[in-house]
Design a protein around this motif. Structure first.
Motif, PDB file in Angstrom:
ATOM      1  N   SER A  28      27.908  38.063  37.258  1.00  0.00           N
ATOM      2  CA  SER A  28      28.325  37.459  38.523  1.00  0.00           C
ATOM      3  C   SER A  28      28.901  36.055  38.338  1.00  0.00           C
ATOM      4  O   SER A  28      29.672  35.592  39.154  1.00  0.00           O
ATOM      5  N   ARG A  81      31.028  32.991  36.155  1.00  0.00           N
ATOM      6  CA  ARG A  81      32.192  32.908  35.272  1.00  0.00           C
ATOM      7  C   ARG A  81      31.778  32.322  33.926  1.00  0.00           C
ATOM      8  O   ARG A  81      31.092  31.303  33.853  1.00  0.00           O
ATOM      9  N   VAL A 115      35.716  42.831  29.067  1.00  0.00           N
ATOM     10  CA  VAL A 115      35.599  42.227  30.397  1.00  0.00           C
ATOM     11  C   VAL A 115      36.249  40.847  30.398  1.00  0.00           C
ATOM     12  O   VAL A 115      36.361  40.181  29.358  1.00  0.00           O
ATOM     13  N   LYS A 137      27.284  40.745  40.702  1.00  0.00           N
ATOM     14  CA  LYS A 137      27.275  41.806  39.700  1.00  0.00           C
ATOM     15  C   LYS A 137      27.199  43.165  40.392  1.00  0.00           C
ATOM     16  O   LYS A 137      26.487  43.336  41.380  1.00  0.00           O
ATOM     17  N   GLN A 138      27.947  44.130  39.857  1.00  0.00           N
ATOM     18  CA  GLN A 138      27.985  45.453  40.480  1.00  0.00           C
ATOM     19  C   GLN A 138      28.141  46.517  39.401  1.00  0.00           C
ATOM     20  O   GLN A 138      29.166  46.587  38.733  1.00  0.00           O
ATOM     21  N   TRP A 197      33.088  48.567  37.494  1.00  0.00           N
ATOM     22  CA  TRP A 197      31.934  47.691  37.300  1.00  0.00           C
ATOM     23  C   TRP A 197      32.332  46.215  37.208  1.00  0.00           C
ATOM     24  O   TRP A 197      33.431  45.862  36.811  1.00  0.00           O
ATOM     25  N   ARG A 198      31.369  45.374  37.590  1.00  0.00           N
ATOM     26  CA  ARG A 198      31.413  43.946  37.291  1.00  0.00           C
ATOM     27  C   ARG A 198      30.121  43.655  36.539  1.00  0.00           C
ATOM     28  O   ARG A 198      29.024  43.787  37.080  1.00  0.00           O
ATOM     29  N   CYS A 203      39.963  34.249  37.434  1.00  0.00           N
ATOM     30  CA  CYS A 203      39.232  35.212  38.253  1.00  0.00           C
ATOM     31  C   CYS A 203      38.204  34.478  39.099  1.00  0.00           C
ATOM     32  O   CYS A 203      37.890  33.312  38.847  1.00  0.00           O
ATOM     33  N   CYS A 247      34.856  36.754  34.408  1.00  0.00           N
ATOM     34  CA  CYS A 247      33.985  37.031  35.560  1.00  0.00           C
ATOM     35  C   CYS A 247      33.266  38.365  35.424  1.00  0.00           C
ATOM     36  O   CYS A 247      32.583  38.804  36.357  1.00  0.00           O
ATOM     37  N   GLY A 248      33.431  39.030  34.294  1.00  0.00           N
ATOM     38  CA  GLY A 248      32.723  40.281  34.064  1.00  0.00           C
ATOM     39  C   GLY A 248      33.416  41.512  34.602  1.00  0.00           C
ATOM     40  O   GLY A 248      32.841  42.604  34.579  1.00  0.00           O
ATOM     41  N   GLU A 249      34.654  41.392  35.066  1.00  0.00           N
ATOM     42  CA  GLU A 249      35.401  42.552  35.559  1.00  0.00           C
ATOM     43  C   GLU A 249      35.910  43.365  34.373  1.00  0.00           C
ATOM     44  O   GLU A 249      36.444  42.810  33.414  1.00  0.00           O
TER      45      GLU A 249
END
Length: 290
Positions: free
Chosen positions: A257, A259, A222, A196-197, A253-254, A191, A225-227
């Motif tokens: 930010s 990896r 997740v 971050k979102q 969401w993510r 990824c 990458c936090g996805e």
């Protein structure tokens, strides 16, 4: 061993080595040609969990299926009044909705999760991908059927994108071997880091007006990458509408930010605080905890 026999053995061994080298060179050439072809179409290396099939459907078949799913959504979503719904089935065309490209079909030959490709302006979708979960308790297996015109460049692109798809969550139990295999893929998934979102979920207006609120706790899987790749309701607010709003929003969401070395399970509490004014209809996602 006689000198003559020794010479014959050496000649035979040399011939075998030449033949093997020639065979190896030919195999290497075929492999290189395949890799070059894959690179041209953007395909990724084969996986043991994904099978991609091309279905040469006519555009009209894909368009008909999309229209049926969109009509069903309009009938059950409350987005139209009764008069508009009554006229909708007879309409020749109604605008394609970019926010409505994915539909789940539960039975029949069309069963699976469908994602329709956005069409040109004023047209219905003519291409789609049908993802079918064929996992059992032991094995994680996904079949992706690409419905498009094989002669179209856009079809080749769609096939390449499908071959590079992220592993979808199986319907098997969380404690099954196949689910563990899928989770292992996600925790090491390739990824690209991005900001971050975590936008706040929508606060249902009907509950906000009555001062109804509560806390929803979500458990998320997740990737590095936090996805978000899986969403579970860990603690309900007591209001199904609030729970669903939080779950729906969490899929986009993510969490981080940068990896990480691997993905993980994170817990995120979402507070729906009754607003003092009706102009503040949103929930609030707190910091994620691992």
């Amino acid at each position: 061993m006689s000198p003559r026999l020794l010479v014959m053995l050496m000649i035979g061994l040399s011939s075998l080595q030449v033949a093997a080298a020639s065979k190896s060179a030919a195999a290497d050439k075929r492999t290189a040609q395949k890799h070059a072809a894959d690179k041209r179409v953007g395909a990724k290396a084969p996986t043991d969990w994904l099978k991609v099939e091309l279905v040469g459907d006519a555009d009209d078949d894909v368009a008909r299926l999309y229209r049926e799913q969109l009509l069903a959504w309009y009938r059950t979503s409350g987005a139209m009044d009764e008069r508009e719904l009554a006229a909708l089935p007879d309409a020749d065309y109604f605008a394609f909705r970019p926010d409505l490209t994915s539909f789940s079909i539960d039975s029949g030959e069309s069963a699976g999760q469908w994602t329709f490709s956005p069409p040109d302006a004023g047209r219905w979708p003519g291409a789609a991908v049908q993802v079918i979960d064929r996992s059992d308790a032991q094995n994680y297996r996904i079949l992706a059927r690409v419905h498009c015109d094989p002669a179209a460049a856009s079809c080749r692109k769609l096939r390449a994108e499908t071959a590079a798809m992220s592993p979808p969550e199986p319907s098997t139990r969380d404690d099954s071997t196949s689910y563990d295999a899928w989770r292992g893929l996600i925790e090491k998934e390739a990824c690209t880091p991005a900001p971050k979102q975590m936008p706040a979920p929508r606060y249902p207006a009907s509950l906000a007006r009555h001062g109804d609120g509560g806390r929803v706790e979500l458990r998320l899987l997740v990737n590095p990458c936090g996805e978000v790749r899986a969403v579970r309701l860990s603690e309900s607010s007591g209001y199904p509408q609030l729970d669903q709003s939080a779950i729906t929003t969490a899929w986009g969401w993510r969490i981080q930010s940068e990896r990480q070395e691997s993905g993980s399970i994170v817990r995120v509490p979402v507070d729906f605080v009754p607003p003092q004014f009706e102009t503040a209809p949103a929930g609030r996602a707190e910091r994620a905890s691992r």
